[in-house]
Design a protein around this motif. Structure first.
Motif, mmCIF file in Angstrom:
data_model
loop_
_atom_site.group_PDB
_atom_site.id
_atom_site.type_symbol
_atom_site.label_atom_id
_atom_site.label_comp_id
_atom_site.label_asym_id
_atom_site.label_seq_id
_atom_site.Cartn_x
_atom_site.Cartn_y
_atom_site.Cartn_z
ATOM 1 N N ASN A 504 -17.216 -31.839 65.980
ATOM 2 C CA ASN A 504 -16.560 -30.832 65.110
ATOM 3 C C ASN A 504 -15.473 -30.221 65.544
ATOM 4 O O ASN A 504 -15.293 -29.396 66.262
ATOM 5 N N SER A 506 -13.190 -28.373 64.079
ATOM 6 C CA SER A 506 -12.951 -26.899 63.812
ATOM 7 C C SER A 506 -13.415 -26.148 64.951
ATOM 8 O O SER A 506 -13.086 -24.965 65.284
ATOM 9 N N ALA A 507 -14.526 -26.535 65.827
ATOM 10 C CA ALA A 507 -15.033 -25.648 66.699
ATOM 11 C C ALA A 507 -14.779 -25.995 68.272
ATOM 12 O O ALA A 507 -15.277 -25.323 68.946
HETATM 13 C C1 LIG Z 1 -17.817 -26.696 62.579
HETATM 14 O O1 LIG Z 1 -17.276 -25.444 63.179
HETATM 15 C C2 LIG Z 1 -16.957 -24.672 62.147
HETATM 16 C C3 LIG Z 1 -16.104 -23.258 63.139
HETATM 17 O O2 LIG Z 1 -17.018 -23.060 64.345
HETATM 18 C C4 LIG Z 1 -18.029 -24.151 61.531
HETATM 19 O O3 LIG Z 1 -17.507 -22.978 60.666
HETATM 20 C C5 LIG Z 1 -18.784 -25.178 60.643
HETATM 21 O O4 LIG Z 1 -19.756 -24.691 60.251
HETATM 22 C C6 LIG Z 1 -19.042 -26.049 61.617
HETATM 23 N N1 LIG Z 1 -19.156 -27.505 60.824
HETATM 24 C C7 LIG Z 1 -20.387 -27.965 60.979
HETATM 25 C C8 LIG Z 1 -20.768 -29.373 60.176
HETATM 26 O O5 LIG Z 1 -21.116 -27.727 61.864
#
Ligand SMILES: *[C@@H]1O[C@H](CO)[C@@H](O)[C@H](O)[C@H]1NC(C)=O
Ligand SMILES: *[C@@H]1O[C@H](CO)[C@@H](O)[C@H](O)[C@H]1NC(C)=O
Ligand SMILES: *[C@@H]1O[C@H](CO)[C@@H](O)[C@H](O)[C@H]1NC(C)=O
Ligand SMILES: *[C@@H]1O[C@H](CO)[C@@H](O)[C@H](O)[C@H]1NC(C)=O
Ligand SMILES: *[C@@H]1O[C@H](CO)[C@@H](O)[C@H](O)[C@H]1NC(C)=O
Ligand SMILES: *[C@@H]1O[C@H](CO)[C@@H](O)[C@H](O)[C@H]1NC(C)=O
Length: 536
Positions: A504, A506-507
């Protein structure tokens, strides 16, 4: 790379049980290898590849005919018809030890983004991709950068992917390479040599420059390591080297004895052993600055910080603190601040690794390297292959700097490493190693200035190898990226830290996330612009 890896591999006892010992080389794989082996799930395929891609080159006078089986592993779980191929260049380790890049790392990120197919190509003379049953000097003649680069070209034009419909070879399908460290250099050199074939290539911490001695390996540690720990080590090393320079044999013996290493006759071996927690020349059994990683699952950096906290311990027991003054008679009464903690760490963490107790031997885990018979064993092994590349064309011997502060004793110079080369690779019938590595075979591609359209170079500024890369501090001026020649320097990152991922983007921590987003944007441009190799 690490010599203990070499010791282990040459002894024919290559096993991951020894932890990081196997993780030789410029690469970061220590933690990664140990963890990923347990979950190996991709099937090995093989392609028959010519042993000699250059039948007319005088560099390969024996011109062996025939092919060898080069292994590859692919993941098609994200693949959709028409998608690109992402080729992970294996470099100096087995294909299996790269699986994390398909599962959670950079190739996974790109496959997911572009519905691509990811494939790891194991380098010749590593893993199970050996052209010969042994690795004599004559046989190793076919382990060169240019042959490995030609393997990449051959693979991209001949690979098949059982179970996948259609013909996915390059240049009809866009192929994008990724390699870290030595494999990053091979990626850069492949882009330079076979540019029309590949839609793009990312060289991460690509060590494209070859030098003989590389004291700069220690610079980021000196610059960014805990400063009180660093200054104490520097002071202790200065004192040790003054004693070595004095040639006072009794004092030299006292220094070796205090570390429990009195039986090491070679000063180089002594210096290497006490350098292990920092990183000895090509060689260290515990994890160092290089093995730190932003990704907790791959970071194996605690060892280095524990070593430092022993040296900076503000309240050690008197059995340890008394050692700080044990050698003061050789330094006009001056204390060796931190020596007690240093000695304690070496005695409790390093010495027990030599389970036979023969400290002055090449037994696995022990501390001598003075053994010609040991090096001359021609059995196949990754550490031997890496040593051959080092001795024949890549160099990069880790040495103490010629001037100024040093984290390792000045006993560690070029001849110490060169001796291993001479022992390991006696002249063959058709091939002999040069007296020092023939760096021109690597630097002909451009060294720090290697450039090719659609070659992206990404580095980390706290990486011990950065000074061999595009963003080297040894090259003046700020490097500016462009669409044709993209580059990126990750502030605060070590050795190809963009390889790892957590499924992920974004994380991820922001500095890694931004690097990954940049890589995705860069690759998108290449894929959208690719016209099957014609008129890109
Ligand atoms: C990925 O990380 C983002 C930011 O922490 C979060 O908002 C999102 O739900 C995550 N996506 C998944 C598929 O886990
Ligand atoms: C290499 O080893 C294999 C398996 O043991 C054997 O079949 C083959 O003949 C050997 N090749 C050479 C050239 O010795
Ligand atoms: C794939 O296409 C290339 C280029 O057209 C061709 O040379 C090659 O033989 C094809 N491979 C297969 C397995 O059909
Ligand atoms: C250490 O090993 C070297 C090389 O085998 C040998 O020459 C030397 O005598 C040994 N030193 C001691 C103290 O045993
Ligand atoms: C010294 O190093 C050992 C081994 O890593 C570690 O367990 C210990 O906590 C360290 N001691 C101090 C005082 O930091
Ligand atoms: C030298 O290497 C050989 C071959 O590996 C080994 O049998 C021998 O024990 C080694 N000797 C020493 C002193 O390390």
């Amino acid at each position: 790379m690490r010599l203990l890896a070499l010791l282990t591999a040459l002894a024919g006892t290559a096993t991951c049980a020894a932890g990081s010992r196997l993780s030789g080389s410029r690469d970061v794989a220590a933690g990664v290898e140990r963890r990923q082996d347990a979950e190996a799930t991709y099937k090995a395929h093989t392609l028959d590849v010519p042993i000699d891609h250059f039948p007319h080159s005088p560099r390969y006078p024996s011109h062996v005919k025939g092919t060898f089986k080069q292994r590859y592993f692919f993941d098609s779980s994200y693949y959709k018809s028409g998608g690109p191929v992402f080729l992970y260049i294996g470099g100096e380790t087995s294909g299996e030890s790269r699986f994390s890049n398909l599962k959670t790392g950079i190739i996974q990120i790109l496959m997911q983004e572009f519905n691509g197919l990811g494939v790891i190509l194991e380098n010749r003379f590593y893993g199970e991709s050996y052209p010969f049953n042994t690795s004599t000097t004559d046989e190793l003649a076919y382990l060169t950068y240019e042959q490995s680069v030609a393997d990449n070209q051959y693979f991209a034009t001949h690979a098949t992917f059982p179970g996948i419909e259609g013909n996915l070879t390059a240049p009809g399908t866009p192929w994008i390479m990724y390699g870290g460290s030595l494999a990053g250099a091979l990626t850069a050199f492949t882009m330079k040599t076979y540019n029309d074939l590949f839609a793009g290539g990312i060289g991460s911490s690509a060590t494209t420059k070859a030098v003989l001695g590389y004291p700069q390996w220690y610079d980021p540690i000196m610059k960014y390591g805990p400063s009180d720990c660093i200054s104490r080590i520097i002071d202790i090393v200065d004192k040790i080297d003054d004693i070595i320079d004095s040639k006072n044999q009794k004092a030299i013996q006292a220094v070796k004895d205090i570390f429990g290493l009195g039986s090491l006759t070679s000063l180089g071996d002594f210096a290497m052993t006490i350098a292990f927690p920092i990183g000895g020349p090509m060689n260290y059994p515990t994890n160092t600055w290089q093995e730190l990683n932003w990704h907790p699952a791959y970071s194996a950096g605690e060892d280095f910080y524990h070593f430092c906290s022993n040296i900076t311990n503000p309240s050690p027991p008197s059995s340890i603190s008394s050692i700080d003054t044990a050698l003061s008679k050789y330094t006009n009464g001056a204390p060796w601040t931190g020596l007690g903690g240093y000695v304690h760490y070496i005695k409790t963490i390093l010495l027990p690794l030599c389970t036979t107790g023969r400290l002055n031997s090449t037994d696995p885990g022990c501390f001598s390297t003075q053994n010609q018979t040991f090096y001359a064993d021609p059995s196949n092994g990754g550490a031997r292959s890496y040593l051959y590349s080092t001795c024949s064309e890549a160099g990069i011997y880790q040495v103490a700097p010629p001037h100024g502060p040093s984290l390792i004793s000045r006993a560690l110079q070029i001849p110490y490493t060169q001796q291993w080369c001479t022992w390991a690779f006696p002249p063959g019938k058709h091939n002999r190693i040069p007296s020092t590595p023939a760096l021109g075979y690597v630097n002909k591609y451009g060294g720090w200035d290697v450039r090719a359209p659609r070659l992206a170079l990404i580095d980390g500024d706290v990486d011990v190898w950065v000074d061999l890369c595009h963003h080297s501090n040894l090259k003046s001026g700020i490097r500016i990226s462009s669409e044709e020649y993209p580059s990126y320097l990750i502030a605060g990152a070590g050795h190809h830290w963009d390889s790892a991922g957590i499924l992920n983007v974004s994380a991820e921590p922001d500095y890694i996330r931004e690097a990954h987003l940049w890589e995705i944007r860069t690759v998108r441009g290449w894929i959208e612009g690719w016209k099957g190799g014609e008129g890109y």
